[in-house]
Enzyme design. Structure first.
Site, PDB file in Angstrom:
ATOM      1  CD  GLN A 188      -2.122  -8.506  -9.435  1.00 12.77           C
ATOM      2  OE1 GLN A 188      -2.839  -8.988 -10.301  1.00 12.77           O
ATOM      3  NE2 GLN A 188      -2.566  -7.585  -8.599  1.00 12.77           N
ATOM      4  CB  ILE A 192      12.256   0.659  -0.653  1.00 16.98           C
ATOM      5  CG1 ILE A 192      10.805   0.236  -0.418  1.00 16.98           C
ATOM      6  CG2 ILE A 192      12.911  -0.184  -1.747  1.00 16.98           C
ATOM      7  CD1 ILE A 192       9.906   0.447  -1.631  1.00 16.98           C
ATOM      8  CB  ALA A 222       2.122  -0.457  -3.492  1.00 13.67           C
ATOM      9  CE1 TYR A 223      -1.839  -2.059   4.101  1.00 15.74           C
ATOM     10  CE2 TYR A 223       0.212  -2.677   5.157  1.00 15.74           C
ATOM     11  CZ  TYR A 223      -1.165  -2.655   5.155  1.00 15.74           C
ATOM     12  OH  TYR A 223      -1.871  -3.222   6.186  1.00 15.74           O
ATOM     13  CB  THR A 224      -1.938  -3.316  -2.714  1.00 15.41           C
ATOM     14  OG1 THR A 224      -1.480  -4.651  -2.497  1.00 15.41           O
ATOM     15  CG2 THR A 224      -0.920  -2.553  -3.555  1.00 15.41           C
ATOM     16  CB  THR A 236      -3.731   3.733  -6.707  1.00 20.28           C
ATOM     17  OG1 THR A 236      -5.063   3.219  -6.660  1.00 20.28           O
ATOM     18  CG2 THR A 236      -3.566   4.702  -5.538  1.00 20.28           C
ATOM     19  CE1 TYR A 284      -2.795   1.185  -2.195  1.00 18.90           C
ATOM     20  CE2 TYR A 284      -4.877   1.782  -3.236  1.00 18.90           C
ATOM     21  CZ  TYR A 284      -3.576   1.333  -3.333  1.00 18.90           C
ATOM     22  OH  TYR A 284      -3.037   1.040  -4.556  1.00 18.90           O
ATOM     23  CE  LYS A 288       0.331   3.786  -4.479  1.00 17.95           C
ATOM     24  NZ  LYS A 288       1.608   3.087  -4.788  1.00 17.95           N
TER      25      LYS A 288
END
Length: 288
Positions: free
Chosen positions: A12, A38, A61-63, A102, A126, A130
């Site tokens: 997004q 990365i 990111a792993y969201t 986040t 998550y 982060k």
């Protein structure tokens, strides 16, 4: 003029940066995991050197918050290890690094908007991965680099709450939406614009953390109600409690972010959430 590497370019925020990039005098290099891994240090070094990168915006990111509960190794690779590598390369090559984090690093038990100095205490895999990425970046400490914590991101690109509500609002007569989780949405286009505007003014010896979301306060229930109203969808929204909608990962009940620091440091104005939602729905052709 900067040579900017944007990771997670198909997400997004990355997509919004791509849309806005022509308004700024930079050379932008947009990559996703197929073009640049990365979590591979040598790959990052080679890409940065080949393209003379002097700014990195890490949107990767792993969201998948719930999936991460059973997939910690992959979440950690993207949210932590990759950030460590980007930080190392940024420090060695004197590159500005803007890393997106986040509200999930907080436990959501506050009673007033979170500042950047408030205690962090993530409740999910998550959030923990982060936060580990944030700490790795702070430990390596590339100069002229910042972390931006954001919340409830949506856009005309990708999958998000707004799109889900629009789809369900057309399919169903009524929906139950959680009312006891409070925060503020972030229109990814607003955040993208803020990032591109502040790049020339980032100057700090140690990594600084900033909060960013749109202005205002609401629950997911309020958000859904406003989406239906603006889109003129005849779908009744019923308030439900978090316990009525159990998920594998624990969500913060309170995600309000204090944005004073980023506004004062960079002299930026942040739009009100309803104005941003209105703009996004117009772009999507859903504003009635």
């Amino acid at each position: 003029m900067h040579n900017i590497l944007v990771t997670g370019a198909n997400g997004q925020l990355g997509s919004e940066i791509r849309e806005l990039s022509s308004d700024y005098e930079n050379n932008c290099f947009f990559t996703d995991r197929n073009e640049l891994d990365i979590s591979n240090l040598e790959a990052v070094k080679n890409y940065v050197d080949k393209n003379s990168i002097d700014v990195i915006i890490n949107c990767a990111a792993y969201t998948a918050v719930d999936k991460a509960e059973d997939d910690e190794s992959n979440a950690d690779a993207v949210n932590n290890v990759a950030v460590k590598y980007l930080s190392q390369v940024s420090k060695d090559r004197n590159i500005k690094l803007i890393h997106i984090s986040t509200d999930y690093v907080y436990d959501g038990k506050n009673y007033k908007p979170y500042t950047e100095d408030d205690i962090v205490n993530p409740n999910s895999v998550y959030g923990k991965t982060k936060l580990a990425g944030e700490k790795a970046m702070q430990d390596i400490n590339p100069s002229n680099s910042i972390i931006i914590r954001t919340s409830w991101v949506y856009s005309s690109f990708g999958a998000n709450f707004v799109k889900t509500m629009l789809r369900l609002g057309k399919e169903k007569e009524q929906l139950g939406v959680i009312f006891d989780q409070v925060g503020t949405p972030t229109y990814a286009k607003d955040l993208a614009k803020a990032i591109l505007e502040i790049i020339p003014n980032i100057s700090n010896e140690k990594v600084e953390i900033y909060n960013y979301s749109n202005e205002g306060v609401l629950s997911w229930y309020d958000f859904a109600k406003e989406i239906m109203r603006m889109a003129k969808l005849d779908c009744k929204i019923n308030p439900i409690e978090t316990k009525e909608y159990p998920t594998p990962a624990t969500r913060p009940h309170f995600s309000l972010l204090n944005k004073s620091k980023i506004k004062q440091t960079f002299n930026i104005t942040i739009p009100y959430w309803k104005d941003s939602l209105d703009e996004c729905l117009k772009i999507m052709g859903e504003r009635k």
